[in-house]
Design an enzyme around this catalytic site. Sequence first.
Site, short mmCIF file in Angstrom:
data_model
loop_
_atom_site.label_atom_id
_atom_site.label_comp_id
_atom_site.label_asym_id
_atom_site.label_seq_id
_atom_site.Cartn_x
_atom_site.Cartn_y
_atom_site.Cartn_z
CD GLU A 1 -1.34 -2.43 1.68
OE1 GLU A 1 -0.32 -2.42 2.40
OE2 GLU A 1 -1.88 -3.47 1.27
CG LEU A 2 2.21 5.17 -2.79
CD1 LEU A 2 3.66 4.76 -3.00
CD2 LEU A 2 1.67 5.89 -4.03
CG ASP A 3 3.93 7.20 0.37
OD1 ASP A 3 5.05 6.67 0.53
OD2 ASP A 3 3.71 8.07 -0.49
CD GLU A 4 -2.78 3.55 2.62
OE1 GLU A 4 -3.20 2.47 3.12
OE2 GLU A 4 -3.46 4.25 1.86
#
Length: 344
Positions: free
Chosen positions: A275-278
Amino acid sequence: MLFLRRAISSSNYSYSASCAVRASPVVVPSRCSSSGLSSSSPGVVDGKLGIHVFRCPDAVGIVAKITECIASRGGNLHGVDVFVPEDKPIFYARSEFVFDPASWPREVMDIDFLHIKKLFNADQSLVRVPGMDPKFKIAILASKQDHCLIDVLHGWQDGRLPVQINCVISNHKRAPNTHVIRFLERNGVPYHYLPTTPGNKREDEILDLIGDSDFLVLARYMQILSGRFLRCYGKDIINIHHGLLPSFKGGNPSRQAYDAGVKLIGATSHFVTEELDEGPIIEQMMSDTDFGLSGTGGAGFHRDNLRSFVQKSENLEKQCLAKAIRSYCELRVLPYEVKKTVVF
């Protein structure tokens, strides 16, 4: 060692903004004091620092047993951090102690803590002696911006970061006379230029180059790593980005934030997931801008220009990434649940 995918540790208070649980030093719990054990043995002359992290089902006497193990070998316990979640009977602990390698050889230490692991049916028991064990080997991925990359290189050179840098990989070509290239050549660190395209991220070549690393550092690497890459690498990846996300996405977020007159800027270091930047947050830092004085609710002097605004943001990114790397190497940052971390 794999922290993100093999969760282990602990803490005492939480702050929801960063999805982290921070640990503060605690007195050895009274439930263990009945053992009569003491960590106040005479100081160990020229001793080595040892670190032990532990996760197991909660039970009475765990800290006492760890303390007994250390004291029985002539070690001196310097601190214990303990955390048990309110809703789960899982015990997390991180201990620091000093010992004499002549009285407690490194290989014997591993055996002793293995016995405790079996006694309490622990799913994690990790020991590290920074002064004796090999330094963590890292690879660094970077793009055009140099500030985080240079700071990590200098932190390694002056000993602030207890790592060994295997290589630097970038999708941006740097001229031979640049500061980064001269530094890498002087210190014998390989630099690999792998230009990327939307259809070819060079991930297989990157995997070949980083296979021997213990973890990976993204020093403002502006490419998205695929789920396949993460699965093939199988180790932890630490990323840094400006704390303006998710409010200002896309191109030139600093310009967007500056034009919006934001009062706080920041940086966030986190583990990389699909999950991008999560991914779970490791460290966050914030600073006031000069659009407003601290505590004035934004009313103040409009002193920052775009250049000073960007410089403040970059300084925070450097500090935040360096602290995340150092904390990781000291076994202070451990996963807790799915999207949280425990910070000792």
